[in-house]
Design a protein around this motif. Sequence first.
Motif, mmCIF file in Angstrom:
data_model
loop_
_atom_site.group_PDB
_atom_site.id
_atom_site.type_symbol
_atom_site.label_atom_id
_atom_site.label_comp_id
_atom_site.label_asym_id
_atom_site.label_seq_id
_atom_site.Cartn_x
_atom_site.Cartn_y
_atom_site.Cartn_z
ATOM 1 N N ASP A 77 0.493 -7.339 52.926
ATOM 2 C CA ASP A 77 0.862 -8.373 52.330
ATOM 3 C C ASP A 77 2.574 -8.092 53.177
ATOM 4 O O ASP A 77 3.448 -9.055 53.073
ATOM 5 N N GLN A 116 -1.760 -1.299 51.236
ATOM 6 C CA GLN A 116 -1.203 -2.269 50.570
ATOM 7 C C GLN A 116 -0.201 -2.778 51.187
ATOM 8 O O GLN A 116 0.043 -4.247 51.609
ATOM 9 N N TYR A 117 1.320 -2.317 51.666
ATOM 10 C CA TYR A 117 2.329 -2.782 51.644
ATOM 11 C C TYR A 117 2.160 -3.830 53.291
ATOM 12 O O TYR A 117 2.658 -5.292 53.565
ATOM 13 N N ARG A 137 -1.715 2.527 49.517
ATOM 14 C CA ARG A 137 -0.397 2.099 48.817
ATOM 15 C C ARG A 137 0.504 1.399 50.147
ATOM 16 O O ARG A 137 1.198 0.011 49.861
#
Length: 494
Positions: free
Chosen positions: A464, A460-461, A457
């Motif tokens: 982006d 994923q941050y 996760r």
Amino acid sequence: MLLDILLTIHFLLLVLISLRVLSRHDLSAPARLAWIVILFILPYLGVVVYWMFGEVHLGRNFAREREQVIDRLSTYRPDVLGSETALTQAIKPEYHAAFAYSANATVFRTTVGNRADLMADANETRRRMIADFDAATDHIHVLYYIWLIDGMGIDTAQALIRAAKRGVTCRAMVDGMGSRKMVRSKIWQEMKDAGVQVSVALPINNFLKVMMFSRIDLRNHRKITVIDGKIGYSGSRNCADPEFRVKPKFAPWVDIMMRVEGPVVAQNQMLFASDWLSENPSTPLESFPFFTQPATALGDGAESTSEIQPTNTFAAQVFSDGPTQRHGTTPQFLGALISQAQHTLIISTPYFVPDYSLVSVLCATAYRGVDVTMIFPKHNDSIVVAATSHSYYWQLLESGVKIYEYKPGLLHAKTLTVDGEISLIGSTNLDLRSFDLNYENNIVFSDRALTADIVARQHQYIADSDEVTCAQVENWPLPYRIRNNIVATMGPIL
């Protein structure tokens, strides 16, 4: 004549408050200096600001009564607190220090036999939480800093109403400042009418009294959800939609949540009970059920071959903090946790207003070869916090820390992972408000599989985000750098 009297009174107040600042043992040297500067560069206003925000206190008897509540709960159910045996047998020796510090600073030691699922997003959190509410048979306890009257807020309230009507004991608690609109709302009254027991943590009904004898910005920032004493939700999300209507400009607010089972849920239950009993002391201890048995193991259901740790479960403990606990607990705990990293350290936080000790340990960790990554929002909802955070970028980058700024919304997830082994998740920001002023709750645990999910996760941050480089920071305009550093100078009292 009147002017002379006012000037004399002001001078005497300046002297008295300055002596008070200089005599306080709980202030760092930078905080003392910041307060002295404010007192003398802001005539009259500086005295008012210190009166309102200078002292960390909640009233004469609040801390003592709260300590008595925690002592009663600990004596009532000592098995909830965990054990040193679990620490030594279920946690790798190289990570003992942080868990041991946490246990020393709070009443909660290590528990074993926990399991958890990382929620995919806000929609899954909402769907599974409401389903758990609707399946509850005994009780539901919730405490939220912010409870908005939006989709998530209404769904949660209506689920509690349904549960109360079928005989489930429901207790709902909110912070007096963060959820002030909810407390005055129609749905709050509907919950009360349906039999939901409601309460307000740190109420501000009498604004002048709070201003005179306490601090309005001492808040309960916790996010606790316990269902039947066996299921809990832990993480950064308030009871609100990602659109976060009170600050839609920065939406979506990106949070992280886990659905947890096992004895660590009982520790969150005890934390909830301590907050509830502090405001509702007549509530009997027996009305708070605690279940400390291990969670059902994942997988094929085979029995564990270990006496200390059931198959496919993990060791965990609650780390909590608040203004009535000893000063410096959170930065010291974080320092212990960060300093144990051997290979990788990844942190996400929306608010970075650290004390110098935390900046120092982050830089030292990077200098000794650990891959340190920090993820912040690109657009922060607080200009002051953003400026303060930026003032530390050069020092962090120079030491080798990688910095990323998340673009799609306000990254509100508070995560810390160490070596793919240890994780911390909860309500605590890396700022002085969480360190000194707010009641917070987190879970620190050791589990490779779940930590791998959190690391994924975090990546994923990062995907982006924009990476911040030394060259970019060097090219910041001089007025911008000066502004950041001026704001950061006031950081110790923000």
